[in-house]
Design an enzyme around this catalytic site. Structure first.
Site, PDB file in Angstrom:
ATOM      1  N   GLY A  58       0.630  -1.220  -0.011  1.00 49.80           N
ATOM      2  CA  GLY A  58       0.016  -0.025   0.116  1.00 49.80           C
ATOM      3  C   GLY A  58       0.828   1.048  -0.098  1.00 49.80           C
ATOM      4  N   GLY A  63       3.892   7.853   2.816  1.00 56.10           N
ATOM      5  CA  GLY A  63       4.888   6.747   2.889  1.00 56.10           C
ATOM      6  C   GLY A  63       4.174   5.427   1.955  1.00 56.10           C
ATOM      7  N   VAL A  65       3.791   1.104   2.565  1.00 52.98           N
ATOM      8  CA  VAL A  65       3.574   0.028   3.708  1.00 52.98           C
ATOM      9  C   VAL A  65       4.084  -1.403   2.889  1.00 52.98           C
ATOM     10  CG1 VAL A  65       2.210  -1.200   5.155  1.00 52.98           C
ATOM     11  CG2 VAL A  65       1.607   1.220   4.550  1.00 52.98           C
ATOM     12  N   LYS A  79       6.305   0.588   7.865  1.00 57.23           N
ATOM     13  CA  LYS A  79       6.007   1.803   6.932  1.00 57.23           C
ATOM     14  C   LYS A  79       6.964   2.757   6.773  1.00 57.23           C
ATOM     15  CE  LYS A  79       2.407   5.309   6.894  1.00 57.23           C
ATOM     16  NZ  LYS A  79       1.029   5.801   7.527  1.00 57.23           N
ATOM     17  N   ASP A 179      -6.986  11.163  13.989  1.00 57.61           N
ATOM     18  CA  ASP A 179      -7.334  10.689  12.439  1.00 57.61           C
ATOM     19  C   ASP A 179      -7.982   9.314  12.861  1.00 57.61           C
ATOM     20  OD1 ASP A 179      -7.572  10.781   9.874  1.00 57.61           O
ATOM     21  OD2 ASP A 179      -5.445   9.993   9.430  1.00 57.61           O
TER      22      ASP A 179
END
Length: 355
Positions: A58, A63, A65, A79, A179
């Protein structure tokens, strides 16, 4: 040295005495949280073939993953910040903020940080591997969403409740994630949930106004942040309410959120807004849990933050015992029942269950 700095922690034994640090061989970075940073760094590079794209699972704004299997078979998630982001002081600060937060919290529903690397050319975090990915991914995949039945969805919400309750009231000072989204709720192989990605997390200072810039994901941010810029636990509560609704609806409730005051939305039945990919809940206990999740979710997205519950009060609702009594599940409407939490709570006091 390659400039890798890994977090090494002295743990205590059951008598409260420090356990002596141990240099770990073969790159096992999970033994008592003590390991040789240089060995671990080389193991990560080897396991990902220097972050080859084939290991990438991902990519986001800050960044990528990766999934990697280390020597000995341990599978981890990494990550890694984009190269262009590493040089920016504010992002390095954000990176260290995440590290500091995650090394200070211990909860089964908060992702476990195994280590990190901070280098002028390379920054990455090493997490426990959550095999099923994000709640967002599962809900947006029809086959996986069907596997995520009502019982599993309720358990996921309970896990998020416990994590946020811990962050708000068991941590000193309290932590706000800022978040909380379905993309930051990760699921393991048993479809149990953990809260992840603490990049924007903030410690609440009781001696400060806690004024801040807006952070988070559109569609989950509490409306008062747009004009007050003051972050509180109630901002967290709002985001949780959106995630809880998303879980039972099977999609982000953006249209519902924008039309809560309309008569058409008020007259909607709960059965109509539930995820249509699943058959309606049938057992009394699951029906009651789905009603509870829905009621709590609507209470959490109240426009006035003072009207929202606290996470400990939400946690107590999930732990409360309920006495059976007949009431028709198919008659529950958004306006009369779900947006009036006191009706549901009074029902519980009077021993009402839905069927």
């Amino acid at each position: 040295m390659l400039g890798a700095l890994f977090y090494a922690r002295r743990i205590k034994n059951n008598k409260g005495q420090p356990v002596s640090e141990t240099r770990v061989k073969n790159g096992d970075i999970f033994f008592n949280w003590n390991y040789d940073g240089k060995i671990a760094y080389h193991d990560i590079i080897e396991a990902t073939e220097d972050f080859d794209i084939g290991y990438c699972i991902g990519t986001g704004g800050y960044g990528s993953v990766y999934r990697a299997q280390l020597r000995g078979g341990k599978v981890v998630t990494l990550k890694k910040l984009h190269g262009s982001e590493v040089e920016q002081p504010n992002l390095r600060k954000s990176f260290m903020n995440k590290v500091k937060t995650l090394t200070e919290v211990r909860h089964r529903n908060i992702v476990r940080l195994h280590g990190f690397c901070l280098h002028k050319r390379c920054m990455f975090l090493i997490y426990e591997c959550m095999e099923r990915g994000s709640l967002f991914f599962v809900l947006n995949n029809d086959a996986e969403a069907v596997e995520l039945d009502w019982s599993k969805r309720v358990n996921i919400i309970k896990g998020v409740v416990h994590a946020l309750c811990y962050m708000h009231h068991d941590c000193t000072p309290p932590i706000v994630h800022r978040d909380v989204t379905s993309n930051n709720i990760l699921l393991n192989s048993e479809l149990e949930a953990v809260v992840s990605d603490f990049r924007t997390a903030k410690l609440l200072d009781p001696d400060s106004s806690n004024q801040t810039t807006i952070a988070g994901t559109y569609g989950y941010i509490a409306p008062e942040l747009a004009y007050t810029l003051f972050v509180t636990e109630k901002c967290h509560v709002y985001s949780f309410g959106v995630v809880a609704l998303e879980s039972v609806m099977g999609k982000h409730p953006k249209e519902l959120l924008s039309s809560l005051a309309s008569s058409s939305t008020q007259s909607l039945l709960l059965i109509e807004i539930l995820d249509q990919r699943l058959p309606p809940p049938r057992s009394r206990s699951i029906i009651q849990d789905v009603v509870l999740v829905s009621t709590v979710a609507f209470a959490c997205i109240q426009a006035n933050p003072k009207c929202r519950p606290t996470m400990p009060s939400v946690s107590k609702e999930f732990l409360a015992c309920r006495t059976p009594f007949a009431k028709c599940f198919h008659d529950i409407s958004v306006g009369q029942q779900l947006m009036n939490p006191q009706v549901y709570l009074d029902d519980q006091i009077n021993g009402v269950v839905y069927n």
